[in-house]
Every structure is written in C-alpha cells, then in structure tokens.
Design a protein around this motif. Structure first.
Motif, short mmCIF file in Angstrom:
data_model
loop_
_atom_site.label_atom_id
_atom_site.label_comp_id
_atom_site.label_asym_id
_atom_site.label_seq_id
_atom_site.Cartn_x
_atom_site.Cartn_y
_atom_site.Cartn_z
N LEU A 107 0.84 -1.20 0.00
CA LEU A 107 0.00 0.00 0.00
C LEU A 107 0.87 1.24 0.00
O LEU A 107 0.57 2.23 -0.69
CB LEU A 107 -0.92 0.00 1.22
N ALA A 108 1.97 1.20 0.74
CA ALA A 108 2.87 2.36 0.79
C ALA A 108 3.47 2.63 -0.58
O ALA A 108 3.62 3.80 -0.98
CB ALA A 108 3.98 2.11 1.82
N HIS A 144 3.49 6.26 -5.24
CA HIS A 144 3.40 6.53 -6.68
C HIS A 144 2.31 7.56 -6.96
O HIS A 144 2.48 8.42 -7.83
CB HIS A 144 3.13 5.25 -7.45
N ALA A 145 1.19 7.45 -6.25
CA ALA A 145 0.07 8.37 -6.46
C ALA A 145 0.29 9.71 -5.76
O ALA A 145 -0.53 10.62 -5.91
CB ALA A 145 -1.22 7.73 -5.96
N ARG A 146 1.35 9.79 -4.95
CA ARG A 146 1.66 11.01 -4.19
C ARG A 146 0.52 11.37 -3.24
O ARG A 146 0.04 12.51 -3.20
CB ARG A 146 1.99 12.17 -5.13
N MET A 147 0.08 10.35 -2.52
CA MET A 147 -0.95 10.52 -1.51
C MET A 147 -0.51 9.82 -0.24
O MET A 147 0.39 8.97 -0.25
CB MET A 147 -2.28 9.89 -1.96
N ARG A 187 -3.73 6.50 3.79
CA ARG A 187 -5.15 6.52 4.12
C ARG A 187 -5.97 7.16 3.00
O ARG A 187 -7.02 6.63 2.61
CB ARG A 187 -5.37 7.29 5.43
N THR A 188 -5.47 8.27 2.46
CA THR A 188 -6.19 8.94 1.37
C THR A 188 -6.24 8.06 0.13
O THR A 188 -7.28 7.93 -0.53
CB THR A 188 -5.52 10.28 1.03
N PHE A 189 -5.11 7.42 -0.18
CA PHE A 189 -5.06 6.57 -1.36
C PHE A 189 -6.03 5.39 -1.23
O PHE A 189 -6.78 5.09 -2.16
CB PHE A 189 -3.64 6.04 -1.58
N LEU A 219 -12.97 -1.89 -4.52
CA LEU A 219 -12.19 -2.88 -3.79
C LEU A 219 -11.06 -2.18 -3.06
O LEU A 219 -10.64 -1.09 -3.45
CB LEU A 219 -11.57 -3.92 -4.74
N SER A 220 -10.53 -2.83 -2.02
CA SER A 220 -9.32 -2.32 -1.39
C SER A 220 -8.14 -2.56 -2.34
O SER A 220 -8.19 -3.45 -3.20
CB SER A 220 -9.06 -3.05 -0.07
N PRO A 221 -7.06 -1.80 -2.21
CA PRO A 221 -5.89 -2.04 -3.07
C PRO A 221 -5.38 -3.47 -2.98
O PRO A 221 -4.99 -4.07 -3.99
CB PRO A 221 -4.86 -1.03 -2.54
#
Length: 316
Positions: free
Chosen positions: A227-228, A233-236, A239-241, A251-253
């Motif tokens: 998740l990290a 990569h998304a620059r979030m 929790r926000t991502f 779905l969850s990542p």
C-alpha cells in the motif's frame, strides 16, 4: 465441434439492451455457442421502451438449453409472485443447465426458489428491496457478478457483458474471451465491483485519480507491491489513497492486486507450460502454494486442474 445452446428468456418489460447482450457476446465466439431467444408463450414481448420485440421461439426451447439467461426487466414489472406461465417455463429448464440472470432477472430466479441457499447479486439500487423480499438469500450488492456454480447472477445493465465474458473465459479460456472483448470493443475484465458506480460525493477540484497508479501496478505485478508503494506513486498518504482507490474501484488495493494477479496467472496457465512456482513469481505471489490458495479461492480448482482443462480444450 458441438455448439453449446444458450437460450435467452424475454419477459414482459424486458430491457432491449440487456436482452441483446448474450447474442452479442456469445455470437462473437467463432461458433462456440448457438443463441436463441424465447418468450413464455411464443408471442411478441413488450419491452420497457416504446416498442415490442417479436421472438421466434416459445418456452419449449428452454428444455434444450445448456445455458439459460434471464434478461433484465423494468423494476416496475418485478412480480411479487411468478405467473403460472413464467413458472411453467422455468420448470422446463433441465437440472443440469446453467442459469444466468442479468440485473433484475435475479428477482425472477429468487421468486422461483432457484437462489435459495445461494449467494447472488443484482443492481445496487434494488439491493434493499431484494433483501426485504428474500432475506434468506445471501445478497452481495458490491460485485459485478456472482458465480455460484450452476447459477450466475449479475448486477445492472453492462454487468451482463461481464458475466457473459466470464462464461466464455470459464468455458474456453482467456484467449477467446479477450478476442470476443476486442471484437465487441469492451474491456475483457473490469476492475472492482458495483461500489464504484454508486453515487459518491463530488470530489474536490483537482482531486487526483488512482488510475495511473493502477496502470503502473499492472506493469509490476511480479514485484512485492505494498500500500505504501502504491500511495507513494500516487503522491498521496496511505489513508487517502486507500479511500480514493476504494471509491473508484470498489475494492481495497490489496484485494484488487490479488484479483489482477490471479487473472494474470490464469492466462499464463492457459497459454504457457511454465511451472506453477515460476508463474507464481511472475505474477507476484511469494510461492506456488500462495498461488494455489488464491486460485482455489477464486475459481475452486488447482493450477494443475485449471491448466489441464484448457490444454485438453485446445487439443479437442
């Protein structure tokens, strides 16, 4: 090569779009299926649009079907109890035939008792109504379709495409399913479930999407993505991502990654002779045992059994 016969049952108030999905998808399989459409009395059927559809088959053709599809009907036409004609038509279906519903077609199957003790889905907007009427049925309103063995149920409208492609993939492998999807100009496999289509609060202007990160991850399934990693990569923040990902995909990542890895593994099992442990590494599962566990959870068979099925299909 024997064709599998698919019979689509058109009921009063049928949606024309959903009625046409089986013929469009199964009709693009290079002759693997024969699709027929029938009504409960052999007479024309009123649609929920401003026209009536004429059909050439009566209910007797249901007794010859390998797969029966119950097309969606307008919610205002959903019956509390099935008419004698509909009940009689459904009783013609062979015990070994596969049964598929599109959208509100699940209400017809439920009213007939065919979903008792099973897991099912229907359009998310009608989930509360379905639960009130059929509290004994295990409804999952978050998914695009449910494959419960002999009976498959799908969610609203275009999820009929998803379930029909799933059947092609299950019967003949991902290569043919991908060919059909390209022919029909639809995605061969949609991410996530219905949750992404439920109305959400309007995002703030400039809010970032997770689409680019999903594409990035698909190119790196063999890597131990966390998740990290995705959030970075998304620059979030993580929790926000995770929240935005779930809003967009349903779905969850973590669940999404497993879904994509299983899909890639299935393709490699069909199209290559690579050892199972090698495929596991290619798609990002730590061990062959992990791949076996996730594949069995997804489709109920081992990698060896899955591969054997499609190798025999290619030789046939």
């Amino acid at each position: 090569m024997d064709k599998e016969r698919v019979v689509v049952l058109a009921l009063d108030g049928v949606y024309p779009f959903e009625l046409g999905i089986p013929a469009r998808i199964f009709g693009a399989t290079l002759g693997r299926y024969e699709v027929l459409t029938c009504s409960v009395d052999g007479r024309p059927v009123r649609t929920n649009a401003d026209f009536t559809i004429g059909v050439e088959q009566g209910p007797d053709v249901l007794a010859t079907a390998d797969t029966v599809v119950i097309a969606a009907i307008d919610p205002s036409r959903i019956p509390d109890d099935l008419s004698d004609e509909v009940t009689a038509a459904l009783e013609l279906i062979r015990p070994t035939a596969r049964i598929v519903s599109i959208c509100t077609g699940a209400f017809v199957l439920a009213a007939a008792g065919l979903l008792d003790g099973r897991k099912a889905t229907t359009h998310w907007h009608l989930a509360d109504l379905f639960r009130r009427r059929y509290p004994h049925i295990d409804l999952d309103p978050d998914v695009l379709f449910v494959d419960d063995g002999r009976i498959l149920t799908s969610a609203g409208a275009a999820s009929g495409v998803d379930v029909c492609l799933h059947i092609v993939r299950k019967d003949h492998g991902s290569e043919l399913a991908n060919l059909v999807a390209r022919s029909c100009v639809v995605p061969p496999f949609r991410d996530g479930g219905q949750a992404q289509y439920i109305p959400q609060p309007v995002p703030q202007p400039g809010a970032a999407s997770t689409a680019a990160t999903r594409a990035w991850a698909l190119e790196r399934l063999g890597e131990p993505l966390t998740l990290a990693d995705l959030a970075a990569h998304a620059r979030m923040s993580g929790r926000t991502f995770a929240r935005r990902f779930n809003d967009e995909v349903g779905l969850s990542p973590g669940r999404w990654l497993i879904q994509q890895r299983v899909a890639r593994a299935r393709h490699l099992l069909e199209a290559s002779d690579l050892p199972v442990d090698h495929i596991a590494g290619e798609v990002g599962f730590a061990t062959g045992a992990s791949l076996r566990q996730h594949l069995h959870a997804a489709i109920g068979v081992s990698p060896q059994a899955y591969r054997r099925t499609f190798q025999e299909s290619r030789r046939a």
